[in-house]
Each structure stands twice: as C-alpha cells, then as structure tokens.
Design a protein around this motif. Structure first.
Motif, PDB file in Angstrom:
ATOM      1  N   PHE A 323      -6.922  10.264 -29.190  1.00  0.00           N
ATOM      2  CA  PHE A 323      -7.935   9.370 -29.761  1.00  0.00           C
ATOM      3  C   PHE A 323      -7.337   8.084 -30.313  1.00  0.00           C
ATOM      4  O   PHE A 323      -7.753   6.981 -29.934  1.00  0.00           O
ATOM      5  N   GLN A 324      -6.348   8.208 -31.217  1.00  0.00           N
ATOM      6  CA  GLN A 324      -5.786   6.994 -31.818  1.00  0.00           C
ATOM      7  C   GLN A 324      -5.064   6.128 -30.798  1.00  0.00           C
ATOM      8  O   GLN A 324      -5.186   4.901 -30.825  1.00  0.00           O
ATOM      9  N   ALA A 325      -4.295   6.735 -29.905  1.00  0.00           N
ATOM     10  CA  ALA A 325      -3.559   5.947 -28.916  1.00  0.00           C
ATOM     11  C   ALA A 325      -4.508   5.187 -27.997  1.00  0.00           C
ATOM     12  O   ALA A 325      -4.216   4.067 -27.571  1.00  0.00           O
ATOM     13  N   TRP A 326      -5.636   5.791 -27.682  1.00  0.00           N
ATOM     14  CA  TRP A 326      -6.649   5.114 -26.868  1.00  0.00           C
ATOM     15  C   TRP A 326      -7.131   3.859 -27.597  1.00  0.00           C
ATOM     16  O   TRP A 326      -7.219   2.769 -27.015  1.00  0.00           O
ATOM     17  N   ASP A 327      -7.423   4.008 -28.892  1.00  0.00           N
ATOM     18  CA  ASP A 327      -7.888   2.870 -29.686  1.00  0.00           C
ATOM     19  C   ASP A 327      -6.799   1.816 -29.860  1.00  0.00           C
ATOM     20  O   ASP A 327      -7.043   0.608 -29.732  1.00  0.00           O
ATOM     21  N   ARG A 328      -5.582   2.262 -30.170  1.00  0.00           N
ATOM     22  CA  ARG A 328      -4.515   1.361 -30.584  1.00  0.00           C
ATOM     23  C   ARG A 328      -3.786   0.711 -29.414  1.00  0.00           C
ATOM     24  O   ARG A 328      -3.346  -0.430 -29.512  1.00  0.00           O
ATOM     25  N   MET A 329      -3.631   1.451 -28.309  1.00  0.00           N
ATOM     26  CA  MET A 329      -2.796   0.968 -27.214  1.00  0.00           C
ATOM     27  C   MET A 329      -3.561   0.669 -25.942  1.00  0.00           C
ATOM     28  O   MET A 329      -3.034   0.020 -25.031  1.00  0.00           O
ATOM     29  N   GLY A 330      -4.808   1.135 -25.859  1.00  0.00           N
ATOM     30  CA  GLY A 330      -5.607   0.856 -24.677  1.00  0.00           C
ATOM     31  C   GLY A 330      -5.048   1.536 -23.439  1.00  0.00           C
ATOM     32  O   GLY A 330      -4.441   2.602 -23.498  1.00  0.00           O
ATOM     33  N   TRP A 331      -5.228   0.864 -22.295  1.00  0.00           N
ATOM     34  CA  TRP A 331      -4.804   1.419 -21.012  1.00  0.00           C
ATOM     35  C   TRP A 331      -3.963   0.390 -20.270  1.00  0.00           C
ATOM     36  O   TRP A 331      -4.282  -0.796 -20.251  1.00  0.00           O
ATOM     37  N   ASN A 332      -2.915   0.869 -19.644  1.00  0.00           N
ATOM     38  CA  ASN A 332      -2.043   0.013 -18.845  1.00  0.00           C
ATOM     39  C   ASN A 332      -2.504   0.069 -17.398  1.00  0.00           C
ATOM     40  O   ASN A 332      -2.738   1.147 -16.853  1.00  0.00           O
ATOM     41  N   GLY A 333      -2.611  -1.108 -16.767  1.00  0.00           N
ATOM     42  CA  GLY A 333      -3.107  -1.160 -15.398  1.00  0.00           C
ATOM     43  C   GLY A 333      -2.123  -0.686 -14.352  1.00  0.00           C
ATOM     44  O   GLY A 333      -2.496  -0.455 -13.192  1.00  0.00           O
ATOM     45  N   ARG A 334      -0.850  -0.530 -14.714  1.00  0.00           N
ATOM     46  CA  ARG A 334       0.135  -0.045 -13.754  1.00  0.00           C
ATOM     47  C   ARG A 334      -0.192   1.396 -13.378  1.00  0.00           C
ATOM     48  O   ARG A 334      -0.380   2.241 -14.251  1.00  0.00           O
ATOM     49  N   PRO A 335      -0.267   1.741 -12.078  1.00  0.00           N
ATOM     50  CA  PRO A 335      -0.722   3.075 -11.669  1.00  0.00           C
ATOM     51  C   PRO A 335       0.030   4.224 -12.327  1.00  0.00           C
ATOM     52  O   PRO A 335      -0.593   5.185 -12.799  1.00  0.00           O
ATOM     53  N   ILE A 336       1.352   4.162 -12.366  1.00  0.00           N
ATOM     54  CA  ILE A 336       2.113   5.264 -12.945  1.00  0.00           C
ATOM     55  C   ILE A 336       1.828   5.405 -14.429  1.00  0.00           C
ATOM     56  O   ILE A 336       1.729   6.517 -14.971  1.00  0.00           O
ATOM     57  N   GLU A 337       1.674   4.283 -15.133  1.00  0.00           N
ATOM     58  CA  GLU A 337       1.379   4.335 -16.562  1.00  0.00           C
ATOM     59  C   GLU A 337      -0.032   4.859 -16.812  1.00  0.00           C
ATOM     60  O   GLU A 337      -0.281   5.595 -17.779  1.00  0.00           O
ATOM     61  N   LEU A 338      -0.966   4.468 -15.948  1.00  0.00           N
ATOM     62  CA  LEU A 338      -2.335   4.959 -16.085  1.00  0.00           C
ATOM     63  C   LEU A 338      -2.375   6.469 -15.889  1.00  0.00           C
ATOM     64  O   LEU A 338      -3.059   7.189 -16.637  1.00  0.00           O
ATOM     65  N   TRP A 339      -1.638   6.964 -14.904  1.00  0.00           N
ATOM     66  CA  TRP A 339      -1.575   8.399 -14.642  1.00  0.00           C
ATOM     67  C   TRP A 339      -1.015   9.149 -15.858  1.00  0.00           C
ATOM     68  O   TRP A 339      -1.589  10.140 -16.310  1.00  0.00           O
ATOM     69  N   MET A 340       0.080   8.652 -16.400  1.00  0.00           N
ATOM     70  CA  MET A 340       0.709   9.332 -17.527  1.00  0.00           C
ATOM     71  C   MET A 340      -0.159   9.261 -18.792  1.00  0.00           C
ATOM     72  O   MET A 340      -0.202  10.200 -19.578  1.00  0.00           O
ATOM     73  N   ALA A 341      -0.853   8.142 -18.977  1.00  0.00           N
ATOM     74  CA  ALA A 341      -1.749   8.034 -20.124  1.00  0.00           C
ATOM     75  C   ALA A 341      -2.899   9.027 -20.012  1.00  0.00           C
ATOM     76  O   ALA A 341      -3.304   9.652 -21.002  1.00  0.00           O
ATOM     77  N   LEU A 342      -3.431   9.193 -18.803  1.00  0.00           N
ATOM     78  CA  LEU A 342      -4.486  10.175 -18.590  1.00  0.00           C
ATOM     79  C   LEU A 342      -3.985  11.582 -18.888  1.00  0.00           C
ATOM     80  O   LEU A 342      -4.702  12.403 -19.478  1.00  0.00           O
ATOM     81  N   ARG A 343      -2.744  11.879 -18.493  1.00  0.00           N
ATOM     82  CA  ARG A 343      -2.161  13.187 -18.783  1.00  0.00           C
ATOM     83  C   ARG A 343      -1.993  13.384 -20.293  1.00  0.00           C
ATOM     84  O   ARG A 343      -2.303  14.449 -20.833  1.00  0.00           O
ATOM     85  N   ASP A 344      -1.508  12.349 -20.964  1.00  0.00           N
ATOM     86  CA  ASP A 344      -1.284  12.451 -22.410  1.00  0.00           C
ATOM     87  C   ASP A 344      -2.587  12.659 -23.171  1.00  0.00           C
ATOM     88  O   ASP A 344      -2.625  13.390 -24.175  1.00  0.00           O
ATOM     89  N   ARG A 345      -3.652  12.005 -22.717  1.00  0.00           N
ATOM     90  CA  ARG A 345      -4.899  11.966 -23.481  1.00  0.00           C
ATOM     91  C   ARG A 345      -5.952  12.967 -22.998  1.00  0.00           C
ATOM     92  O   ARG A 345      -7.117  12.877 -23.369  1.00  0.00           O
ATOM     93  N   ARG A 346      -5.526  13.923 -22.205  1.00  0.00           N
ATOM     94  CA  ARG A 346      -6.487  14.871 -21.651  1.00  0.00           C
ATOM     95  C   ARG A 346      -6.796  16.030 -22.591  1.00  0.00           C
ATOM     96  O   ARG A 346      -7.600  16.910 -22.248  1.00  0.00           O
ATOM     97  N   GLY A 347      -6.179  16.064 -23.772  1.00  0.00           N
ATOM     98  CA  GLY A 347      -6.345  17.184 -24.684  1.00  0.00           C
ATOM     99  C   GLY A 347      -7.792  17.551 -24.982  1.00  0.00           C
ATOM    100  O   GLY A 347      -8.182  18.721 -24.852  1.00  0.00           O
TER     101      GLY A 347
END
Length: 479
Positions: A323-347
């Motif tokens: 939740f906080q990282a979504w608010d604070r850091m948003g989303w990175n458009g780079r495909p690999i970073e987007l994939w890893m962010a989705l994995r991190d925030r899937r809780g």
C-alpha cells in the motif's frame, strides 16, 4: 434441482457462490502459476549458464581489515532479552578495528539500555546512542538518530565512513559477511546478503514457515532479480550502503525539510531505500556466497513463533510494501520493474484469493454432503473452468516440489517435508495479515499516524553457542 427440508433457497445461493468463487480462485491461481513458473525457468536458465551459482569463499576470508571505515546501525526498543547477545556476538565476530557499532536506544527503555551496556564488554568500537524522544517512534526515525551520531563522529574525526550496514537487535551475523559487503561496496551503492531464519524446535510450524519462504526467495527470486538488473529491495538486515549514496539521499530529503536518508513515515523504509539506491548511482547487487565450510554467508535470527506476532509482522510488511510503496513510489514503466513491483505488491490480492479458495473448500464440502443425501444435483464444469482447475492442481504440485527442494538444500530433508505441510500455515497467516494491512492502510488515510509496531524478541540463536574469541585481523595488502 433442490428437494426437501426447505433448503432450496440456501442451496441455490451456495451453488451460485461456489461457481463464482471457483472461477475467481482458479483464474488467479493460473496467473500466479505463470508468474512463478517464469521466475523458476529464469532461475534454471541462469543456473545452467553459470550466472546463478553461489560463490565459494576461501578459508580465512573475513579476517582482513576493511577497505575503509564501516558503521553498523542497530535500532533497539524493548530488546533487553537479546541486545546484549547481539552486541557481544557481533563485536567478537567482526574484530576489524575500523568498525563502529551504533546502538540506538530510548530514554524510556532503561532495560534495553542496561542490557546494551552489558553487551559492550568495554569494546571501544561500540557507541550507545540515546534517542531524545520517548519510544517507540519508528524504526526509520531511530535509524536517522543513529545517522546523526555517525555524522557527528565524522565531523570530529575528519574521516568519512566508507559503508553503512543495517542490522536488527536480534541478528546473528556470519564472520565473512562484513568483508564481503565491504568488497562489494567498491562497485555498488547497495549490497544485500541473504536472510537465513534460524529453526526453533518449539515452533516448527509458525516460525518454521519463515525458513521456507526466505530460503526460496533468497536462493531464487532475488538471484533472478539481481541477474536481470531489476531493483533490489533491502531486507533491513545484512544490507550495506555506500556512505556517499546515503549522503545523497539525505540531501534530497533535506530539500523537503526532513533529516536523514530514512523515511520516517514509511513502515518499510528499508525496502524503499534499497529500491531507490538500486535505480540510481552505481546500482545494487544481491550477494549469495558460502564460506569454505559450505555455510551460507547470511544473517540469522529467530522469527516470530506465535500466530499473533507473525500476523502483526507480516501486516507491517504488506502495509508498507503493497500500500505505502504504491502511494510513495508509484509504478516504473520499465517492463522488468513493473513485473517485480506487481510481485512485491500482490500481498492483498493473494490474501483475497487464498480466502476465496478456503471458503470454496468449505462450501464444496457442504454441497458434496447435500449431493450424498440427494438434496442437490452436481453441476458440470465448463471446459475452461476444468482446464484452469487442472492447471491449478499442476501448479500447486510444482510449487510444493520447488519449495521442498530449496528448503532441503538449506535445512535438510526432514524440513523439506515440513515445508510442504507448512504451506497452509503460511496461507492462513497471509490471509489474516492482508485483512489487517488493509484496515491499517484505511486508518492511515483517515489521518492516523504510522507507529513502529515492532516484533518482540525473547531468544537469540547465538545464546546457546560457545562464546566467540575475537578473531585475529590481517592487514589488507594493497596490490
């Protein structure tokens, strides 16, 4: 379709709910299977090409002087049961002269302060820093207080530290870890070593499930992440940062009126810090090594052994990362970073899907009993739903096998069997933590302050070990 007992409306609703839950859970299980299978196959490819092999250190590694001064930051609040053992073990394990240990305590926590003083044993490298505010504030706030003490020491000595390493009050360190981090900081701004939860015979199921999850994550997922050049999150322990990189972050935060490199309004400041330093400057690396005896160079500690404590800890992780990282850091458009962010925030989504799956099991049991009594007729599955269920079953068997293999490699065959049996334990904790994290996030949106909902520690993995004698340190020979 329904008959007898006046249960027609209830059974009708159950059949509809069962079908909806079935489609929902099966769909997301398949998506999760694809995600994990992609990580697994990437790890296999890296392994076959030699890019995922664990390095082996020579005998005696870890006893040399460092390339420059290092500061170890350890925040501590209500840690009287473990802090003395941590300090005594760490100072004996890392004998290098240019190391300074900064222990952050609070004035309203006399027990921890007294225990920390006892653990020092007269070692002049230890600095006990008393926070001016009453605790607990937040972990990041305590770290910033230690950072201020570090800056003051630098101003007095005229010499800057080369690296800063974070640890928790309950950690047991490896003799080679300090030198390994110091060497890697020569080319990276952030270095992360694995975390290896220590097994607790008194809590094989709740505490034990941490061993399964961290082993798989730090032997596979982070290895893949590092090799693919994705940003690496810091675990908060066993992580080293270049001093210049922290100074750069502190300057950026100072522009908004804040002090220090650690975000005090973030529950997972370590996670965020690792991502920030991974993306800027000299980047990051995940360092997986074994010493000459084959022991993993990692940070060990006892994780929560009670259900409530485990749920509270994972609530903080989900709240901060999802939740906080979504608010604070948003989303990175780079495909690999987007994939890893989705994995991190899937809780939160994982918690919802797991809850739906377990609710589905309860409903299915009720409907099967109803079928046995002829109260309800079975409904055929569509081809798509049948295919998703088949893939979900295959995926579960695959995931259980992978987890067992990784756990067996680190903890032995008996623990690998328990790892499979502990999967439902981890699922229940994830469901409870996801619900509590959502509630905590909603409260924060309503204006409630973020607090350090820390984990209490009552035992230390080094407490039963023979006291370490200070290791002789060799001077570094310049090439």
């Amino acid at each position: 379709m329904f008959s007898g007992f006046g249960l027609d409306p209830i059974l009708h609703v159950l059949v509809l709910v069962e079908r909806e839950l079935l489609v929902f859970a099966a769909f997301w299980f398949v998506i999760g299977l694809i995600d994990e299978f992609a990580i697994d196959m990437t790890w296999v490819w890296l392994r076959l090409t030699g890019r995922a092999r664990t390095g082996r250190l020579p005998a005696g590694f870890g006893r040399a002087e460092l390339a420059g001064p290092a500061a170890i930051l350890i925040p501590a609040f209500q840690e009287a049961a473990v802090i003395a053992t941590t300090i005594a073990h760490m100072t004996a394990t890392w004998s290098q002269r240019e190391v300074r240990f900064y222990i952050g305590c609070y004035g309203n926590d006399a027990a921890t302060l007294a225990a920390a003083m006892d653990g020092c044993g007269g070692d002049q490298r230890v600095r006990l820093v008393v926070h001016g505010a009453y605790g607990p504030t937040t972990k990041a706030d305590c770290l910033n207080r230690l950072y201020a003490a570090l800056c003051q020491d630098e101003a007095r000595s005229g010499q800057m530290f080369r690296g800063v390493i974070l640890h928790d009050a309950e950690d047991m360190v490896h003799p080679a870890a300090l030198q390994a981090i110091d060497a890697a900081l020569g080319s990276h701004d952030f270095v992360q070593l694995p975390v290896r939860p220590a097994l607790q015979p008194s809590s094989q199921w709740i505490a034990g499930h941490y061993a399964d999850e961290f082993t798989e994550a730090h032997a596979k997922a982070l290895v893949v992440r590092s090799a693919m050049g994705a940003a690496i999150p810091a675990a908060g322990v066993g992580c080293g940062f270049a001093r210049a990189a922290l100074a750069r972050l502190a300057e950026q935060r100072a522009q908004s009126g804040a002090f220090g490199p650690f975000a005090t309004d973030c529950l997972t400041e370590d996670y965020e810090l690792g991502l920030l330093l991974s993306r800027d400057g000299r980047g990051s690396t995940f360092l997986r090594l074994r010493d000459a005896a084959g022991t993993l160079v990692a940070t060990s500690s006892y994780f929560p052994s009670a259900l409530g404590a485990a749920v509270r800890q994972k609530t903080r992780w989900v709240h901060g990362i999802a939740f906080q990282a979504w608010d604070r850091m948003g989303w990175n458009g780079r495909p690999i970073e987007l994939w890893m962010a989705l994995r991190d925030r899937r809780g939160p989504l994982t918690a919802l899907v797991l809850f739906a799956a377990y609710l589905l099991l309860v409903i299915d049991v009720a409907l099967i009993l109803a079928q046995q009594f002829g109260v309800v007729e079975g409904q055929p599955l569509s081809g798509a739903v049948h295919a998703m269920l088949t893939l979900s079953l295959i995926g579960f068997l695959w995931r259980a096998t992978v987890r067992a293999v990784f756990t067996a490699r680190e903890y032995g065959l008996s623990e690998s069997i328990r790892a499979v049996l502990r999967i439902p334990v981890g699922n229940v904790i994830a469901i409870m933590a996801g619900r509590r994290a959502l509630a905590a996030y909603l409260r924060s949106l309503a204006g409630q302050s973020v607090i350090w909902d820390k984990t209490a520690h009552h035992a230390h993995p080094a407490a039963g070990l023979q006291p370490l004698a200070p290791q002789p340190v060799r001077k570094r020979v310049k090439a």
